[in-house]
Design an enzyme around this catalytic site. Structure first.
Site, mmCIF file in Angstrom:
data_model
loop_
_atom_site.group_PDB
_atom_site.id
_atom_site.type_symbol
_atom_site.label_atom_id
_atom_site.label_comp_id
_atom_site.label_asym_id
_atom_site.label_seq_id
_atom_site.Cartn_x
_atom_site.Cartn_y
_atom_site.Cartn_z
ATOM 1 N N HIS A 367 0.797 -1.214 0.000
ATOM 2 C CA HIS A 367 0.000 0.000 0.000
ATOM 3 C C HIS A 367 0.831 1.266 0.000
ATOM 4 O O HIS A 367 0.426 2.277 -0.555
ATOM 5 C CB HIS A 367 -0.998 -0.045 1.146
ATOM 6 C CG HIS A 367 -2.175 -0.889 0.762
ATOM 7 N ND1 HIS A 367 -3.112 -1.308 1.636
ATOM 8 C CD2 HIS A 367 -2.539 -1.390 -0.440
ATOM 9 C CE1 HIS A 367 -4.015 -2.028 0.987
ATOM 10 N NE2 HIS A 367 -3.676 -2.101 -0.266
ATOM 11 N N ARG A 474 -10.348 2.159 -2.065
ATOM 12 C CA ARG A 474 -9.864 1.049 -1.227
ATOM 13 C C ARG A 474 -10.115 1.399 0.242
ATOM 14 O O ARG A 474 -9.306 2.059 0.876
ATOM 15 C CB ARG A 474 -8.373 0.835 -1.446
ATOM 16 C CG ARG A 474 -7.997 0.256 -2.811
ATOM 17 C CD ARG A 474 -6.498 0.076 -2.900
ATOM 18 N NE ARG A 474 -6.082 -0.799 -3.974
ATOM 19 C CZ ARG A 474 -5.599 -0.367 -5.141
ATOM 20 N NH1 ARG A 474 -5.511 0.915 -5.394
ATOM 21 N NH2 ARG A 474 -5.220 -1.248 -6.057
ATOM 22 N N ARG A 510 -15.087 -0.149 -2.306
ATOM 23 C CA ARG A 510 -14.857 -1.590 -2.174
ATOM 24 C C ARG A 510 -14.818 -1.910 -0.692
ATOM 25 O O ARG A 510 -14.129 -1.230 0.071
ATOM 26 C CB ARG A 510 -13.533 -1.973 -2.819
ATOM 27 C CG ARG A 510 -13.246 -3.456 -2.657
ATOM 28 C CD ARG A 510 -11.982 -3.853 -3.339
ATOM 29 N NE ARG A 510 -10.812 -3.378 -2.623
ATOM 30 C CZ ARG A 510 -9.577 -3.548 -3.065
ATOM 31 N NH1 ARG A 510 -9.367 -4.149 -4.208
ATOM 32 N NH2 ARG A 510 -8.553 -3.109 -2.375
ATOM 33 N N GLU A 609 -11.401 -10.930 -9.458
ATOM 34 C CA GLU A 609 -9.962 -11.055 -9.261
ATOM 35 C C GLU A 609 -9.562 -12.475 -8.889
ATOM 36 O O GLU A 609 -8.409 -12.739 -8.574
ATOM 37 C CB GLU A 609 -9.428 -10.021 -8.258
ATOM 38 C CG GLU A 609 -10.202 -9.902 -6.993
ATOM 39 C CD GLU A 609 -9.743 -8.743 -6.099
ATOM 40 O OE1 GLU A 609 -8.695 -8.149 -6.330
ATOM 41 O OE2 GLU A 609 -10.473 -8.454 -5.139
ATOM 42 N N ASN A 632 -4.543 -6.948 -10.680
ATOM 43 C CA ASN A 632 -3.380 -7.162 -9.801
ATOM 44 C C ASN A 632 -3.435 -8.561 -9.203
ATOM 45 O O ASN A 632 -2.461 -9.311 -9.223
ATOM 46 C CB ASN A 632 -3.353 -6.158 -8.648
ATOM 47 C CG ASN A 632 -3.247 -4.732 -9.128
ATOM 48 O OD1 ASN A 632 -2.938 -4.493 -10.284
ATOM 49 N ND2 ASN A 632 -3.504 -3.787 -8.238
ATOM 50 N N ASP A 633 -4.586 -8.889 -8.652
ATOM 51 C CA ASP A 633 -4.734 -10.229 -8.089
ATOM 52 C C ASP A 633 -5.049 -11.255 -9.171
ATOM 53 O O ASP A 633 -4.475 -12.343 -9.199
ATOM 54 C CB ASP A 633 -5.843 -10.238 -7.030
ATOM 55 C CG ASP A 633 -5.311 -9.814 -5.676
ATOM 56 O OD1 ASP A 633 -4.277 -10.369 -5.266
ATOM 57 O OD2 ASP A 633 -5.900 -8.916 -5.050
ATOM 58 N N ARG A 643 2.943 -12.163 -7.258
ATOM 59 C CA ARG A 643 3.334 -10.832 -7.741
ATOM 60 C C ARG A 643 4.377 -10.147 -6.870
ATOM 61 O O ARG A 643 5.086 -9.259 -7.314
ATOM 62 C CB ARG A 643 2.107 -9.913 -7.791
ATOM 63 C CG ARG A 643 1.234 -10.154 -8.969
ATOM 64 C CD ARG A 643 0.014 -9.283 -8.851
ATOM 65 N NE ARG A 643 0.380 -7.887 -8.643
ATOM 66 C CZ ARG A 643 0.690 -7.043 -9.614
ATOM 67 N NH1 ARG A 643 0.667 -7.459 -10.859
ATOM 68 N NH2 ARG A 643 1.008 -5.810 -9.356
ATOM 69 N N CYS A 680 -9.665 -2.190 -12.918
ATOM 70 C CA CYS A 680 -9.098 -1.290 -11.904
ATOM 71 C C CYS A 680 -7.716 -1.709 -11.422
ATOM 72 O O CYS A 680 -7.217 -1.187 -10.443
ATOM 73 C CB CYS A 680 -10.050 -1.128 -10.730
ATOM 74 S SG CYS A 680 -10.324 -2.650 -9.825
#
Ligand code: PEP
Ligand code: MG
Length: 753
Positions: A367, A474, A510, A609, A632-633, A643, A680
């Site tokens: 983050h 987020r 989210r 995801e 991303n996931d 990742r 996203c």
């Protein structure tokens, strides 16, 4: 034990007065070696100092041949002196010439000396020289003698640090410092270039007084500080935020254990008794600890070095009466240097002066990385040995594109940096000028560009970038930076502020995506083999429904009379989504019961995801008002490729045919069902990837604020029809990636990447 060693404090005082006395620095150093040799009954005493290029130069000697001074030079690792510098530890030998590393230098005439005792001269954790005593007779020096020499070396370090003997700039590299420019390699985490002076996130404390005037007074200062440190830790542990355990508590418990460590205290007391000030004693013992522990292979134990470091720094601060914030106040363009950094810690720094960040750790999905990206601060991570290669105040240039940090950069690097910076500023000005233009292709296809956010500081970027809304808020950031579980009213406040700032533009909230690599202080965690695939996000929410219910309640309050967009993360199957929706319904019912004004409309969506969900698209589209693809996931699961593992960082490419055809299938299903679909993940923020995504049919991208300008620019230069055909014809190829082809296509068609 000879009397002189039992009286080290007298020796220290004598040395101190020699060094503080008049005369040229070289003359004073010559006197220093004479005093030491005499007091330690050694035939030889020599001081080697580190020079640029990892070289140790003989600077002064009593006993070796005069002509060797400034002539004899050894590389770090070469000879016994080089070995001491390399390891940063004392070397005590009764038969030095027989040691495999013994390197005979005829100009010194040292072959007649059998015993050898060398100790590193350390300054803020790095080796700036080596102090040696030698005797003709073969004997092993006693532990008290080794200790005494180590203490003496601290006093010499003070003289070295003054820069009178060797230019300070030369004293910078670990184990044999160099003042030469070096390039550190890292992993690009947040784009851009930035330059400034190095500022350490936890600045090392400076010890200005090494030799005690009054031993009893120093002892009292040390004892008082230890007591105060313990008190501070006890108070922290009693804090209600920590009452229910969690990681914070664990850390503090460990600290407390160290704070009561008898061995540690004894060593510090001994160091004071040898004539050091209390702060110098803590530092001296810590230097030894650090050097010893740095050799340990076990990563857990190595980590403990930093616990001890923190504690030692805290103790020194207490001794020095420094109660100010530990955070360095930035006063000029700065590059923040740290082992790790938390998102909240980053935000404590003054954005105006913070130009770049370099971390020893860090990962692309952490983050703090996402925040740095959102703030437009260049950041690189995973720089091995970072903290030992940079000194506070030294110039550093960071170029994320290449993943390089240039420490003490050479003239040409500075020139090219300036050119790059100019380019970057020019581009930013161009993006700002295009802020109000639509993200529309040359052939009239409109793309909606939204931005990702998570904290109130992100909100001004909505207006700054011209994004059409927040496609991913987020919510976990608030939870991650708070010491305790945020209450419903605290959550409501943040959500309401986001809705307020967005005005007519949508904000997609989210629900909590915590756990895994996003730890929160209030939730105890088990060690997991695969945290990304572990107990996280919606899995925690469904197992702890109260957490989700409170959050949904806060969201419903915040969106009172407006449209609420809410989506659930890490949904793996439609059944899971249904459970979430039923919890949301309960909260809606509750709202009515308490007669609170509900949102004018509630739009429910979910993140895609987890790959399994893509095989339930027909059912899924009937359950949601919108869908958001979290690449991303999704991509780490798609390729079974962690990742955050740097070894795999470039293994698979997101512009690979299977990725494109997979995404294409999802987008088609959504379009057929009339369900708006947004992407996203970070990939949408990179112009070349965004170009391919638009060709696959995506018309909504939620990206980091700094990406809005470049992606819009690319879209506005694009002729979509030609590109669609090109991507379609390559989507089922067997190639590893079609990135190069796309780059060529863009070049041939004047697409601005
Ligand atoms: C994603 O996984 O693509 C995503 C946007 O979520 P996060 O990066 O917060 O896990
Ligand atoms: Mg995710």
């Amino acid at each position: 034990m000879p009397d002189h060693v039992s009286q080290p404090r007298l020796l220290l005082r004598r040395l101190h007065s020699v060094m503080a006395g008049s005369g040229k620095p070289q003359d004073r150093l010559d006197r220093v070696v004479r005093v030491i040799a005499q007091n330690m009954v050694a035939e030889v005493c020599s001081i080697y100092l580190a020079r640029a290029g990892s070289v140790l130069e003989l600077f002064a000697t009593e006993g070796l041949k005069e002509e060797a001074v400034h002539l004899t030079r050894l590389s770090v690792g070469e000879g016994l002196v080089g070995l001491v510098a390399e390891r940063g530890l004392p070397l005590n030998l009764s038969e030095a010439p027989q040691h495999p590393r013994f390197a005979y230098r005829p100009e010194t005439g040292e072959d007649i000396y059998h015993s050898f005792l060398g100790v590193p001269i350390l300054r803020t954790g790095r080796v700036v020289g080596v102090l040696v005593v030698q005797n003709v007779a073969s004997r092993r020096y006693k532990p008290e003698e080794v200790e005494a020499l180590q203490t003496i070396s601290m006093v010499i370090a003070e003289l070295v640090a003054s820069g009178e003997l060797v230019d300070k700039k030369e004293l910078t590299e670990d184990s044999g410092a160099t003042g030469e420019p070096i390039t550190l390699d890292g992993l690009a985490l947040a784009g851009g270039v930035g330059a400034g002076v190095a500022v350490f996130h936890q600045p090392q404390v400076r010890i200005t007084r090494t030799v005690a005037d009054d031993i009893d007074e120093e002892r009292t200062r040390l004892e008082d500080a230890i007591a105060e440190m313990r008190l501070q830790l006890e108070q922290m542990l009693e804090h209600p935020d920590l009452a229910h355990g969690g990681e914070h508590r664990e850390v503090l418990e460990t600290y407390r254990m160290f704070a009561y460590d008898q061995g540690w205290q004894e060593k510090m007391r001994d160091a004071v008794m040898s004539g050091l000030t209390a702060e110098a004693a803590v530092d001296r013992v810590q230097q030894e600890n650090r050097m010893r522990m740095a050799k340990i292979r076990d990563p857990y134990l190595r980590e403990r070095i930093s616990d001890f470091d923190d504690l030692a720094v805290r103790l020194i601060r207490i001794i020095q009466g420094d109660t100010s914030s530990h955070r360095a106040k930035l006063t000029e363009d700065s590059v923040l240097i740290a082992r790790t950094l938390g998102p909240a810690e980053l935000m404590d720094y003054d954005r105006k002066y913070l130009k770049a960040i370099v971390l020893e750790e860090g990962s692309s999905t952490s983050h703090v990385t996402i925040i740095a990206r959102a703030m437009g601060i260049a950041m690189i991570g995973r720089v091995t040995g970072l903290l030992t290669h940079v000194e506070p105040g030294e110039p550093v240039v960071v170029d994320s594109a290449s993943g390089h940090a240039y420490v003490r950069p050479a003239e040409d690097v500075l020139e090219s940096y300036k050119a790059n910076l100019k380019l970057q500023e020019q581009l930013l000005a161009e993006y700002a000028a295009e802020r109000d233009l639509a993200a529309e292709t040359l052939d009239g296809e409109k793309v909606t560009l939204l931005m990702n956010a998570g904290l109130l500081v992100d909100l001004p970027s909505l207006d700054g970038t011209g994004a059409e809304g927040i496609g991913l808020f987020r919510t976990e950031f608030q939870f991650m930076v708070a010491p305790a579980l945020p209450r419903v009213d605290e959550q409501t406040k943040v959500y309401a502020a986001a809705i307020e700032a967005a005005g007519d533009r949508p904000v997609v909230f989210r629900t909590l995506d915590i756990g895994g690599d996003k730890p929160v202080p209030f939730l105890p965690r088990d060690e997991e083999e695969n945290p990304a695939m572990g107990w996280r996000a919606i899995r925690i929410a469904l197992d702890r429904p109260a957490l989700l219910r409170y959050q949904l309640r806060a969201l419903l309050y915040a969106a009172s009379g407006r449209t609420l967009h809410v989506m659930f993360p890490m949904i793996a199957e439609v059944a899971e989504l249904r459970r979430c929706k039923s919890i949301l319904n309960k909260e809606l019912v509750r709202l009515k019961k308490y007669d609170k004004e509900p949102p004018a409309d509630v739009k429910v969506g979910c993140m895609l995801e987890v790959p399994s969900l893509a095989w339930q698209m027909d059912l899924l589209v009937k359950e949601v008002d919108f869908l958001s693809i979290g690449t991303n996931d999704l991509m780490q699961f798609f390729f079974a490729c962690d990742r955050s593992n740097p070894r795999l960082a470039n293994r698979y490419d997101l512009l690979a045919p299977p990725v494109l055809s997979f995404l294409h299938g999802i987008v088609q299903k959504c379009h057929q069902a009339g369900v708006p679909v947004t992407l996203c993940g970070e990939m949408g923020g990179r112009p070349i990837e965004a170009m391919a995504l638009v060709a696959l049919g995506l018309r909504r991208l939620s990206i980091s604020p700094t990406s809005v300008g470049p992606v819009k620019r690319m879209i506005r230069s694009l002729n979509l029809k030609a590109l669609e055909g090109f991507v379609a014809s390559n989507i089922s190829s067997a190639e590893h990636s079609i990135r190069d082809k796309l780059i060529h296509f863009a070049r041939d068609h004047n697409i601005k990447l």
